[in-house]
Design a protein around this motif. Structure first.
Motif, PDB file in Angstrom:
ATOM      1  N   TRP A   1       1.076  -1.583   0.177  1.00 48.76           N
ATOM      2  CA  TRP A   1       0.336  -0.268  -0.150  1.00 48.76           C
ATOM      3  C   TRP A   1       0.812   0.505   0.191  1.00 48.76           C
ATOM      4  CZ3 TRP A   1      -3.304  -2.011   4.748  1.00 48.76           C
ATOM      5  CH2 TRP A   1      -4.010  -2.899   3.730  1.00 48.76           C
ATOM      6  N   PRO A   2       0.487   2.361  -0.601  1.00 44.65           N
ATOM      7  CA  PRO A   2       1.436   3.307  -1.458  1.00 44.65           C
ATOM      8  C   PRO A   2       1.814   3.756   0.083  1.00 44.65           C
ATOM      9  CG  PRO A   2      -0.487   3.831  -2.529  1.00 44.65           C
ATOM     10  CD  PRO A   2      -0.814   1.822  -1.949  1.00 44.65           C
ATOM     11  N   VAL A   3       0.729   3.858   1.360  1.00 47.06           N
ATOM     12  CA  VAL A   3       1.127   4.893   2.672  1.00 47.06           C
ATOM     13  C   VAL A   3       1.418   3.855   4.117  1.00 47.06           C
ATOM     14  CG1 VAL A   3      -0.938   6.445   2.944  1.00 47.06           C
ATOM     15  CG2 VAL A   3      -0.905   3.909   3.994  1.00 47.06           C
ATOM     16  N   ALA A   4       2.556   2.372   3.394  1.00 50.20           N
ATOM     17  CA  ALA A   4       2.974   1.131   4.258  1.00 50.20           C
ATOM     18  C   ALA A   4       4.017   2.146   4.725  1.00 50.20           C
ATOM     19  CB  ALA A   4       2.147   0.377   3.738  1.00 50.20           C
ATOM     20  N   GLU A   5       4.801   2.421   3.574  1.00 47.74           N
ATOM     21  CA  GLU A   5       6.491   2.422   3.735  1.00 47.74           C
ATOM     22  C   GLU A   5       7.017   3.859   4.568  1.00 47.74           C
ATOM     23  OE1 GLU A   5       9.523   1.292   3.928  1.00 47.74           O
ATOM     24  OE2 GLU A   5       8.390  -0.377   3.023  1.00 47.74           O
ATOM     25  N   SER A   6       5.604   4.662   4.752  1.00 49.46           N
ATOM     26  CA  SER A   6       5.518   6.445   5.787  1.00 49.46           C
ATOM     27  C   SER A   6       4.636   6.216   7.120  1.00 49.46           C
ATOM     28  CB  SER A   6       4.721   6.961   5.077  1.00 49.46           C
ATOM     29  OG  SER A   6       5.528   7.396   3.856  1.00 49.46           O
ATOM     30  N   VAL A   7       3.679   5.273   7.077  1.00 48.54           N
ATOM     31  CA  VAL A   7       3.124   4.733   8.639  1.00 48.54           C
ATOM     32  C   VAL A   7       4.315   4.059   9.143  1.00 48.54           C
ATOM     33  CG1 VAL A   7       1.508   3.817   9.434  1.00 48.54           C
ATOM     34  CG2 VAL A   7       1.066   4.824   7.378  1.00 48.54           C
TER      35      VAL A   7
END
Length: 124
Positions: free
Chosen positions: A39-45
């Protein structure tokens, strides 16, 4: 500032600006966003989560003892290696249970990832 969807990078960026006292209560909900590291947000989260390893550890343990194979896998291969030694020791029992296939149902990828996590502890 929990992401509203898997593309909500703006919410994650706001998390970086929030005080610790406001982020820590959100850790269980934020951890859900790494159920799939594609998911695109996974790394930032994940970056946000790893800022609070002590507070995060019990929530990771819950995942490891749970039944969501994909979430377990990502916790083993992306979260566990980044945690400090003390947190890894706290999680060692849950990881060992996965490695020894004591948690059912078990997934072969998770068994191998758990064994690798345990081997990494031996080298510290």
């Amino acid at each position: 500032m929990i992401p509203k969807n898997k593309h909500d990078l703006e919410a994650v960026n706001e998390l970086h600006q929030m005080p610790e006292s406001e982020v820590i209560p959100l850790l269980p909900q934020l951890l859900e966003w790494i159920q799939d590291m594609n998911w695109p947000v996974a790394e930032s989260v994940l970056e946000v989560l790893l800022q609070y390893p002590t507070e995060l550890t019990p929530h990771v343990e819950e995942v490891l003892l749970g039944e969501d194979d994909m979430w377990i896998y990502w916790c083993l291969v992306r979260v566990f290696p980044e945690l400090p030694y003390f947190s890894k020791l706290v999680l060692a029992n849950a990881v060992e249970q996965l490695a020894m296939q004591r948690i059912t149902p078990f997934n072969e990828d998770n068994v191998e990832a758990a064994k690798e996590a345990l081997r990494s502890l031996e080298t510290l």
